[in-house]
Scaffold this active site. Structure first.
Site, PDB file in Angstrom:
ATOM      1  N   ASP A 138       4.430   0.992  12.276  1.00  0.00           N
ATOM      2  CA  ASP A 138       3.237   0.322  11.768  1.00  0.00           C
ATOM      3  C   ASP A 138       3.064  -1.085  12.349  1.00  0.00           C
ATOM      4  O   ASP A 138       1.979  -1.670  12.236  1.00  0.00           O
ATOM      5  CB  ASP A 138       3.276   0.241  10.230  1.00  0.00           C
ATOM      6  CG  ASP A 138       2.957   1.592   9.597  1.00  0.00           C
ATOM      7  OD1 ASP A 138       2.595   2.527  10.323  1.00  0.00           O
ATOM      8  OD2 ASP A 138       3.091   1.708   8.362  1.00  0.00           O
ATOM      9  N   CYS A 153      -5.278   7.844   9.239  1.00  0.00           N
ATOM     10  CA  CYS A 153      -5.470   7.172  10.517  1.00  0.00           C
ATOM     11  C   CYS A 153      -5.455   8.158  11.676  1.00  0.00           C
ATOM     12  O   CYS A 153      -4.753   9.160  11.642  1.00  0.00           O
ATOM     13  CB  CYS A 153      -4.332   6.170  10.722  1.00  0.00           C
ATOM     14  SG  CYS A 153      -4.607   4.621   9.894  1.00  0.00           S
ATOM     15  N   LYS A 199       0.836  -1.216   0.000  1.00  0.00           N
ATOM     16  CA  LYS A 199       0.000   0.000   0.000  1.00  0.00           C
ATOM     17  C   LYS A 199       0.864   1.257   0.000  1.00  0.00           C
ATOM     18  O   LYS A 199       0.672   2.160  -0.812  1.00  0.00           O
ATOM     19  CB  LYS A 199      -0.903  -0.002   1.244  1.00  0.00           C
ATOM     20  CG  LYS A 199      -1.584   1.336   1.516  1.00  0.00           C
ATOM     21  CD  LYS A 199      -2.504   1.272   2.715  1.00  0.00           C
ATOM     22  CE  LYS A 199      -1.903   1.706   4.015  1.00  0.00           C
ATOM     23  NZ  LYS A 199      -1.612   3.157   4.114  1.00  0.00           N
ATOM     24  N   ASN A 200       1.812   1.297   0.929  1.00  0.00           N
ATOM     25  CA  ASN A 200       2.572   2.540   1.070  1.00  0.00           C
ATOM     26  C   ASN A 200       3.535   2.774  -0.089  1.00  0.00           C
ATOM     27  O   ASN A 200       4.008   3.891  -0.290  1.00  0.00           O
ATOM     28  CB  ASN A 200       3.332   2.551   2.409  1.00  0.00           C
ATOM     29  CG  ASN A 200       2.376   2.717   3.581  1.00  0.00           C
ATOM     30  OD1 ASN A 200       1.184   2.938   3.390  1.00  0.00           O
ATOM     31  ND2 ASN A 200       2.901   2.606   4.786  1.00  0.00           N
ATOM     32  N   ARG A 216      -8.727  -0.784   4.659  1.00  0.00           N
ATOM     33  CA  ARG A 216      -7.960   0.247   3.954  1.00  0.00           C
ATOM     34  C   ARG A 216      -6.630  -0.328   3.470  1.00  0.00           C
ATOM     35  O   ARG A 216      -6.060   0.154   2.489  1.00  0.00           O
ATOM     36  CB  ARG A 216      -7.654   1.418   4.900  1.00  0.00           C
ATOM     37  CG  ARG A 216      -8.828   2.338   5.168  1.00  0.00           C
ATOM     38  CD  ARG A 216      -8.394   3.520   6.019  1.00  0.00           C
ATOM     39  NE  ARG A 216      -7.143   4.024   5.535  1.00  0.00           N
ATOM     40  CZ  ARG A 216      -6.153   4.521   6.280  1.00  0.00           C
ATOM     41  NH1 ARG A 216      -6.293   4.606   7.576  1.00  0.00           N
ATOM     42  NH2 ARG A 216      -5.032   4.942   5.748  1.00  0.00           N
ATOM     43  N   ARG A 255      -0.457  14.475  13.172  1.00  0.00           N
ATOM     44  CA  ARG A 255      -0.152  14.362  11.739  1.00  0.00           C
ATOM     45  C   ARG A 255      -0.153  15.696  10.995  1.00  0.00           C
ATOM     46  O   ARG A 255      -0.975  15.932  10.103  1.00  0.00           O
ATOM     47  CB  ARG A 255      -1.070  13.339  11.073  1.00  0.00           C
ATOM     48  CG  ARG A 255      -1.022  12.019  11.787  1.00  0.00           C
ATOM     49  CD  ARG A 255      -1.446  10.880  10.947  1.00  0.00           C
ATOM     50  NE  ARG A 255      -0.386  10.368  10.090  1.00  0.00           N
ATOM     51  CZ  ARG A 255      -0.488   9.254   9.406  1.00  0.00           C
ATOM     52  NH1 ARG A 255      -1.578   8.543   9.453  1.00  0.00           N
ATOM     53  NH2 ARG A 255       0.503   8.844   8.638  1.00  0.00           N
TER      54      ARG A 255
HETATM   55  C1  UD1 Z   1       4.098   6.995   6.361  1.00  0.00           C
HETATM   56  C2  UD1 Z   1       3.287   5.735   6.209  1.00  0.00           C
HETATM   57  C3  UD1 Z   1       2.787   5.243   7.569  1.00  0.00           C
HETATM   58  C4  UD1 Z   1       3.949   5.116   8.542  1.00  0.00           C
HETATM   59  C5  UD1 Z   1       4.767   6.395   8.582  1.00  0.00           C
HETATM   60  C6  UD1 Z   1       6.016   6.273   9.426  1.00  0.00           C
HETATM   61  C7  UD1 Z   1       2.266   5.988   4.019  1.00  0.00           C
HETATM   62  C8  UD1 Z   1       1.027   6.180   3.218  1.00  0.00           C
HETATM   63  N1  UD1 Z   1       2.145   5.987   5.350  1.00  0.00           N
HETATM   64  O1  UD1 Z   1       3.213   7.983   6.877  1.00  0.00           O
HETATM   65  O2  UD1 Z   1       2.166   3.983   7.383  1.00  0.00           O
HETATM   66  O3  UD1 Z   1       3.440   4.850   9.830  1.00  0.00           O
HETATM   67  O4  UD1 Z   1       5.178   6.774   7.251  1.00  0.00           O
HETATM   68  O5  UD1 Z   1       6.819   5.253   8.964  1.00  0.00           O
HETATM   69  O6  UD1 Z   1       3.342   5.772   3.477  1.00  0.00           O
HETATM   70  N2  UD1 Z   1       5.476  14.996  10.508  1.00  0.00           N
HETATM   71  C9  UD1 Z   1       5.550  16.354  10.751  1.00  0.00           C
HETATM   72  N3  UD1 Z   1       5.252  17.207   9.718  1.00  0.00           N
HETATM   73  C10 UD1 Z   1       4.914  16.776   8.478  1.00  0.00           C
HETATM   74  C11 UD1 Z   1       4.858  15.372   8.232  1.00  0.00           C
HETATM   75  C12 UD1 Z   1       5.164  14.513   9.271  1.00  0.00           C
HETATM   76  O7  UD1 Z   1       5.848  16.779  11.851  1.00  0.00           O
HETATM   77  O8  UD1 Z   1       4.658  17.589   7.585  1.00  0.00           O
HETATM   78  C13 UD1 Z   1       5.784  14.040  11.606  1.00  0.00           C
HETATM   79  C14 UD1 Z   1       4.635  13.093  11.921  1.00  0.00           C
HETATM   80  O9  UD1 Z   1       3.687  13.688  12.775  1.00  0.00           O
HETATM   81  C15 UD1 Z   1       5.358  11.920  12.553  1.00  0.00           C
HETATM   82  C16 UD1 Z   1       6.699  11.894  11.799  1.00  0.00           C
HETATM   83  O10 UD1 Z   1       6.829  13.177  11.192  1.00  0.00           O
HETATM   84  O11 UD1 Z   1       5.612  12.192  13.888  1.00  0.00           O
HETATM   85  C17 UD1 Z   1       6.785  10.840  10.740  1.00  0.00           C
HETATM   86  O12 UD1 Z   1       5.675  10.930   9.863  1.00  0.00           O
HETATM   87  P1  UD1 Z   1       5.788  10.596   8.312  1.00  0.00           P
HETATM   88  O13 UD1 Z   1       7.063   9.858   8.062  1.00  0.00           O
HETATM   89  O14 UD1 Z   1       5.529  11.825   7.524  1.00  0.00           O
HETATM   90  O15 UD1 Z   1       4.576   9.602   8.106  1.00  0.00           O
HETATM   91  P2  UD1 Z   1       3.640   9.512   6.837  1.00  0.00           P
HETATM   92  O16 UD1 Z   1       4.406   9.777   5.600  1.00  0.00           O
HETATM   93  O17 UD1 Z   1       2.400  10.281   7.089  1.00  0.00           O
END
Ligand code: UD1
Length: 426
Positions: free
Chosen positions: A311, A122, A28-29, A402, A127
């Site tokens: 995850d 989620c 998925k990711n 999902r 986020r």
């Molecule tokens: C992706 C994965 C999710 C996984 C996560 C961490 C997908 C669709 N989802 O989510 O399954 O759990 O990586 O491995 O690929 N953050 C900020 N600002 C931002 C973006 C992120 O502060 O603009 C923070 C988040 O709150 C979190 C950390 O960075 O604490 C990591 O998040 P991130 O790596 O961005 O996760 P996703 O890409 O949303």
């Protein structure tokens, strides 16, 4: 989803050690950012072995809403982007799925101007999307956020430099997607190193992109104007593979996983072995024997790749809840990811959450009626049901679906006793 579907549930009769072989679905990711990337070219992209899951279906609808044609032949997904004609992503879709934000970088490259609602996803923490917006700004994108709607404009995206103040998988992907067709060279520093970043860059290269450094902290991207069609095999899902390995462990079973991305599962396999699980790799299959697994996890924290993935945290926690002795798990990536821990307490689990640390004292679980509130936490409830005595009913299964194409069918093929009941049958 209709109101009736929202009431559908899984019923599990636990206590049967899983035994048999299961094939791992596409990731998925990995595929979601590839679907977003497809809008960078004006032909048709084929994603072979694309999982048919709700998040992918939602992305299909978003792509259709901006003018793409999308269809499936057997397990392959085709995305025809010839006629994309708008940069407006309806708020209803953006709200449903966080990955809609990933479309920003790619769609800006195509349309110059976009409008997108703030993303959903989620419920595992705050986020924020600040890093997504900052990396786009560094590439010359003008942004405004008004009433939860993001307006972004860039007549031409320009190559640039950005150092992420914090590692983010999604924001790294967004930066790469925006830079892939930009004018000139982009350097991104402190990038996420998750396998999904590597897969996205491999996919983009198959479209003609010029990228080096993925998998390390620094990625160089030389913008290429004419990205072209491609046909690409979606890699296997490391989190689904981890889910089934841990399901085997919870039931002290004995299973074989085909197509498991073993190289990407090292952090989990290390813990599995420390807990007394045994495995070997034979003929490309991961063969796991959990019959002697009996040791708790004194301390483990979730980390960015190659550390233990967030995850799989709730799934490992569920396993620990069935193993005598004290385990401690710290969640360092998302601040609110212990919802499943609270649910398995209804099944007799002894779990105490102290801030970002869960303290677990393993014992026998019993069946109960519980509710999935997010994707992986929902899968953790399935594992708890498989390891418990008696009947477990799990509501909120739309969250699980999902990301899992056929979790019931897969577990049944391993001898587990699980069925999906729709509201009409009840
Ligand atoms: C992706 C994965 C999710 C996984 C996560 C961490 C997908 C669709 N989802 O989510 O399954 O759990 O990586 O491995 O690929 N953050 C900020 N600002 C931002 C973006 C992120 O502060 O603009 C923070 C988040 O709150 C979190 C950390 O960075 O604490 C990591 O998040 P991130 O790596 O961005 O996760 P996703 O890409 O949303």
């Amino acid at each position: 989803m209709t109101g009736a579907e929202a009431l559908d549930l899984y019923q599990i009769e636990g206590g049967v050690p899983l035994n048999g072989e299961v094939q791992i679905q596409g990731s998925k990711n990995a595929v979601l950012p590839m679907m977003a990337a497809s809008v960078l070219q004006k032909g048709c992209v084929c994603l072979k072995g694309c999982p048919d899951i709700a998040d992918v279906q939602c992305m299909e609808q978003i792509l259709q809403s901006i003018g793409a044609r999308v269809w499936r032949i057997a397990g392959d997904l085709y995305v025809d982007c010839k006629e994309i004609d708008t940069g407006v992503i309806p708020g209803a879709y953006a709200d449903k799925m966080r990955s809609s934000i990933i479309l920003m970088g790619a769609l800006l490259g195509r349309m110059g101007r976009i409008r997108v609602g703030r993303p959903g996803g989620c419920t595992i923490g705050e986020r924020p999307i600040n890093l997504h917006l900052s990396v786009l700004e560094a590439l010359g994108v003008a942004l405004e956020v008004e009433d939860g709607v993001i307006y972004a404009r860039a007549d031409r995206i320009k190559g640039g430099y950005y150092k992420f103040p914090k590692r983010s998988v999604g924001a790294t992907e967004n930066g790469i997607l925006a830079a892939a067709a930009a004018d000139g060279e982009t350097v991104l520093e402190n990038c996420a190193r998750e396998p999904e970043i590597i897969h996205l860059c491999q996919f983009l290269r198959s479209m003609g992109a010029n990228i080096v450094g993925e998998g390390s902290a620094t990625i160089h991207i030389e913008g290429v104007k004419d990205l072209h069609e491609t046909c690409f095999e979606v890699p296997a899902d490391r989190i689904v593979a981890g889910t089934y390995l841990l399901a085997c462990a919870v039931t002290r079973g004995n299973i074989r996983l085909t197509h498991a991305p073993i190289g990407e599962m090292q952090a989990l396999l290390r813990v599995y072995k420390e807990m007394g699980g045994q495995y070997e790799v034979k003929g490309g299959k991961l063969i796991a024997d959990s019959r002697h697994l009996n040791r708790p996890v004194p301390y483990l924290k979730t980390e960015e790749y190659p550390g233990f993935p967030t995850d799989l945290q709730s799934l490992l926690l569920t396993l620990c809840a069935t193993i005598p002795g004290e385990s401690r798990i710290e969640e360092t990536i998302f601040e609110d990811r212990f919802k499943a821990a609270l649910q398995i307490k209804h099944m007799g689990a002894d779990v105490r959450v102290e801030g970002r640390v869960a303290v677990i004292n393993g014992q026998n679980l019993h069946g109960a009626t519980v509710k999935a509130e997010e994707l992986r936490g929902g899968a953790a409830l399935v594992l708890a049901g498989l390891g418990a005595r008696g009947i477990t009913r799990i509501g909120g299964i739309c969250h699980i679906e999902r990301g899992y194409q056929d979790i019931c069918g897969d577990i049944r093929s391993l001898g587990g006793n699980i069925s999906r009941q729709s509201t009409e049958e009840l």
